[in-house]
Design an enzyme around this catalytic site. Structure first.
Site, PDB file in Angstrom:
ATOM      1  N   THR A 277     116.574  34.855  46.321  1.00  0.00           N
ATOM      2  CA  THR A 277     116.998  36.254  46.308  1.00  0.00           C
ATOM      3  C   THR A 277     117.505  36.624  44.928  1.00  0.00           C
ATOM      4  OG1 THR A 277     119.317  35.774  46.837  1.00  0.00           O
ATOM      5  CG2 THR A 277     117.803  36.105  48.689  1.00  0.00           C
ATOM      6  N   ASP A 278     117.453  37.918  44.608  1.00  0.00           N
ATOM      7  CA  ASP A 278     118.251  38.392  43.486  1.00  0.00           C
ATOM      8  C   ASP A 278     119.710  38.233  43.890  1.00  0.00           C
ATOM      9  OD1 ASP A 278     119.056  39.498  41.095  1.00  0.00           O
ATOM     10  OD2 ASP A 278     117.716  41.219  41.232  1.00  0.00           O
ATOM     11  N   TRP A 279     120.590  38.203  42.917  1.00  0.00           N
ATOM     12  CA  TRP A 279     122.000  37.871  43.178  1.00  0.00           C
ATOM     13  C   TRP A 279     122.637  38.933  44.078  1.00  0.00           C
ATOM     14  CZ3 TRP A 279     119.590  34.343  41.044  1.00  0.00           C
ATOM     15  CH2 TRP A 279     120.169  33.160  40.622  1.00  0.00           C
TER      16      TRP A 279
END
Length: 816
Positions: free
Chosen positions: A228-230
């Site tokens: 995932t993106d953060w």
């Protein structure tokens, strides 16, 4: 599974623990089984490994690393081999800093010129972006570590990026927004893919089975890791089912328990978790092999020279009236503009690099051979008007033969998490240019920015050199082009419209509330301007040289197109011939032409070379929404060789056999798409294109706020405390802008204003968990005391549970 024996030795808790981070930048480790942590670092154009501990969140200063030109800059080189070389040097530095996964490159399309992160993306064209990205990935991974192509997918605005729902038809999704990722996966063989924050047609991308399973895992046969993106995880169990192995950053074990519970209640089969663990173990073990080799620190000077080479080859000469460039020997120049003193050389946000060396324009004149008679800043960097600076600049300009005017966009105008408000450069810079023109019309403008800008002032400069964001060696590289030591060879990887109102996505950018509709379909960038016959400032693929090139003798076969290219000038140089394909049938709507190949050729003065650009499986294909497959239409095709999308040098035609697929559209229902004039597509026509009713694009203000509502929506919350918090955030943003702390003001908007409530739990590393968030939402929805008591109770419970857990090895926990 490759690691079946090892996985069988793991407890369920251990397997689940590997599915999210240990802290903000590292993954979990299990010492008893020899499983180490991985370090993931930002790094599309340079390593940003924070100098502080990996359990610290934020945009902290990184360990010094080479700051290469940004992707938007290097894309102008149109040189895949150069991209691969940059990737090799990035990979070497990543190994030196013990980074397993380098979070880049970014290949999102430049749908709209105002997207705040365009500086970090390659192009408006998926073929060019994909080929450049594949080069980067091969280079990075040649050292054994992993690149991470991002943000998958249709992440084309920064405002509300964590909550926006992107509505796009299937053909546009495949042809425009996924093709670059497809090339990155199939040709670059990236080991890691990062999902985007946004929804795609109603479902978050990391939970989207069509995107993640049908396309990525199925059609593309991708076997690597998805991260995932953060803070980009919404429903952890849905993400895991879709094939999203790694959630970052840590949630302090909260989502591990969600996975365990889902397996106990049968929502997920343990075999699904095992497969995800297997893919993650492959990434861990293969990347850590890079550190077992004898290694020394990288050569800082050599890497700096490569950064300079990359910048030199990416600079674009846009105007050269009267051959004012290269500067003639002995010409006296006045250097004006704040960007000459402090170069604008990179973007802002997660990609900020702490450079090992930083060239400054004013320190490089002596070696360039250019005679500078002095420097004046001419304008305030962040837009404030200053008549005294303009007057001082004009006094200096009067004494010079040529004015070198350094202008552009400042660091906080182009930033992650925010979109630009206009396409114009600051008004105080235009006022300076107007004043200089009156005293000395021999002006060469040097433009520094990472995205397209309007140029109503273009007639007041005789020369225009676009350096984009050239990295730590960009300042010296620009002087080498100005002096003639380097013949410019860059060409634009994006179209520069005359004005923002000409852009096809004007009426539907950016999505402000629930959704954003991609009503322009496949017609973005030059595909729109060429088809709708809209004039532009500079076309896609445009760039001048200090020499001239002639094209001749085109020949077409089933394998590709061959022609001759001659350097007809007096200076050696590089040219970028571009292959475009246009279908002559009108049964299926298409752009007039689309880029399907390119190459970069060095040719000595007077020399002729034979050039061959091959066809590939993407040359004639289109995506058919009836068959749900890539098809080829039987038709005559124009085979076009151009020096840009508008500068066509050679043409031929050939008939291509088709796949016999049915026509997917009723052209009477899609008149805008068949004409290419898609700047104002009506709702009914767009719904005919996508095949269903679009969702209501505005917030339902009558409903209580939930996990995926943003802090901005507190403006209409039932709770007075939430409304007060909203107004405090707005006040703080305005206050910091007014006192000149624009970077802080931007951070407030990115980290608070546009953040969904779930981000409070996902981005705080376990400080706030989801049960505590329930209490926060109670407060926002008008139940202050009930919510506060709930928050405090859940906080005590979380601390009690944390204290009753003892680590086994590191990265797994067991109740005692």
């Amino acid at each position: 599974m490759k690691y079946k024996d090892l996985i069988e030795k793991m407890t369920l808790e251990e397997k689940a623990s590997l599915m999210s981070g240990k802290d903000f930048w590292t993954t979990q480790n299990i010492d008893r089984l020899g499983i180490s942590s991985m370090f993931l670092a930002d790094g599309p154009h340079g390593i940003r490994k924070q100098a502080v501990a990996s359990d610290k969140v934020g945009l902290n200063e990184g360990i010094p690393a080479t700051c290469f030109p940004t992707a938007a800059t290097v894309a102008n080189s149109w040189n895949v081999e150069l991209g691969e070389k940059i990737g090799e040097y990035l990979g070497e530095e990543a190994v030196a800093q013990k980074v397993n996964v380098l979070l880049g490159p970014g290949v999102n399309m430049k749908r709209n010129p105002l997207c705040g992160r365009n500086f970090e993306y390659f192009s408006e064209d998926p073929y060019l972006a994909g080929k450049m990205a594949a080069g980067y990935i091969r280079g990075v991974q040649s050292h054994g570590i992993s690149a991470c192509v991002k943000h998958f997918a249709v992440n084309n605005q920064e405002e509300r990026r964590m909550a926006i729902d992107t509505i796009v038809d299937e053909r546009t999704l495949r042809e425009i927004y996924l093709t670059a990722f497809e090339i990155a996966v199939k040709e670059g063989k990236t080991k890691t893919v990062m999902t985007s924050y946004n929804k795609l047609n109603g479902t978050y991308t990391n939970e989207n089975m069509h995107l993640m399973q049908d396309i990525l895992r199925g059609e593309w046969d991708y076997g690597g890791v998805v991260v995932t993106d953060w803070g980009g995880s919404n429903d952890r169990v849905a993400g895991l089912l879709a094939g999203n192995e790694l959630e970052m950053p840590t949630t302090a074990g909260e989502t591990d328990q969600e996975i365990i519970q889902a397996i106990h209640n049968g929502k997920i089969k343990e075999e699904v978790l095992d497969e995800s663990v297997d893919r993650l173990l492959e990434l861990i073990f293969t990347t850590e092999e890079a550190y077992k080799k004898l290694h020394v620190e990288f050569d800082v000077e050599r890497h700096h020279r490569v950064a300079q080479k990359a910048a030199e080859e990416s600079i674009v000469l846009l105007k050269n009236e009267g051959n004012i460039l290269p500067l003639k020997f002995g010409k006296k120049v006045a250097v004006i503009g704040d960007f000459a003193k402090d170069a604008r050389y990179q973007g802002a946000g997660s990609s900020i690099v702490n450079p090992t060396i930083l060239d400054h324009t004013l320190n490089c004149f002596e070696e360039s051979g250019i005679i500078s008679i002095g420097f004046e800043s001419g304008f305030e960097r962040y837009g404030k008007k200053n008549i005294e600076k303009i007057n001082n600049a004009c006094t200096l300009a009067e004494k010079a033969d040529v004015v070198l005017l350094y202008i552009g966009l400042d660091e906080v105008t182009e930033a992650e998490g925010l979109d630009r408000q206009s396409m114009r450069i600051p008004e105080n810079q235009i006022e300076l240019l107007d004043a200089l023109y009156k005293v000395n019309p021999n002006i060469v403008a040097i433009l520094s920015c990472g995205s397209a800008v309007e140029m109503p002032w273009l007639d007041k400069v005789k020369g225009l050199l676009h350096g984009y964001l050239g990295g730590q060696a960009g300042a010296r590289s620009i002087l080498r082009v100005l002096s003639g030591d380097v013949n410019p060879s860059g060409k634009l990887a994006e179209t520069y419209p005359l004005q923002y109102v000409d852009t096809p996505s004007l009426l539907h950018f950016s999505g402000k509330e629930v959704s954003v509709e991609y009503r322009e379909g496949i017609f973005i960038g030059y595909r729109y301007y060429d088809t709708a016959n809209i004039g532009v400032q500079f076309p896609f693929g445009f760039g001048l040289s200090y020499t001239t090139f002639e094209y001749s003798d085109i020949e077409v076969s089933k394998y590709g197109v061959t022609f001759k290219l001659t350097n007809a000038g007096r200076v050696a140089g590089m040219e970028i011939p571009q292959l475009y394909i246009g279908c002559k049938s009108n049964e299926i709507f298409r752009p007039n032409k689309e880029l399907k190949g390119f190459t970069k050729i060095f040719i000595n003065a007077g020399e002729t070379k034979t050039v061959m650009i091959p066809f590939d499986e993407k040359t004639f294909r289109y995506f058919n929404v009836k068959t749900n497959k890539w098809e080829i239409e039987a038709a005559e095709y124009d085979i076009i060789i151009g020096a840009s999308s508008a500068d066509i040098r050679l043409t031929a035609t050939m008939f291509v056999e088709g796949t016999g697929a049915p026509i997917p559209y009723d052209k009477h229902k899609l008149p805008s798409y068949y004409s290419g004039r898609v700047n104002d597509v009506g709702l009914e026509e767009f719904e005919s294109l996508i095949g269903y009713k679009v969702p209501v694009p505005t917030w339902d203000r009558t409903q209580p706020l939930g996990y995926n509502d943003t802090i901005a929506q507190c403006q209409y919350a039932k709770g007075g405390f939430a409304r007060l918090a909203y107004h405090a955030i707005v006040f703080a943003h305005r206050f910091f802008r007014k006192i000149g702390k624009r970077d802080t003001a931007n951070l407030i908007m990115m980290s608070f204003y546009h953040m969904p409530f779930r981000g409070i739990a996902r981005m705080t590393g376990g400080v706030v968990n989801m049960p505590m968030l329930d209490g926060i939402l109670m407060i926002a929805n008008g139940h202050f005391f009930k919510g506060l008591i709930h928050v405090l109770k859940e906080r005590r419970k979380m601390l009690r549970n944390h204290n009753s857990v003892k680590p086994i090895g590191i990265g797994s926990r067991k109740k005692i």
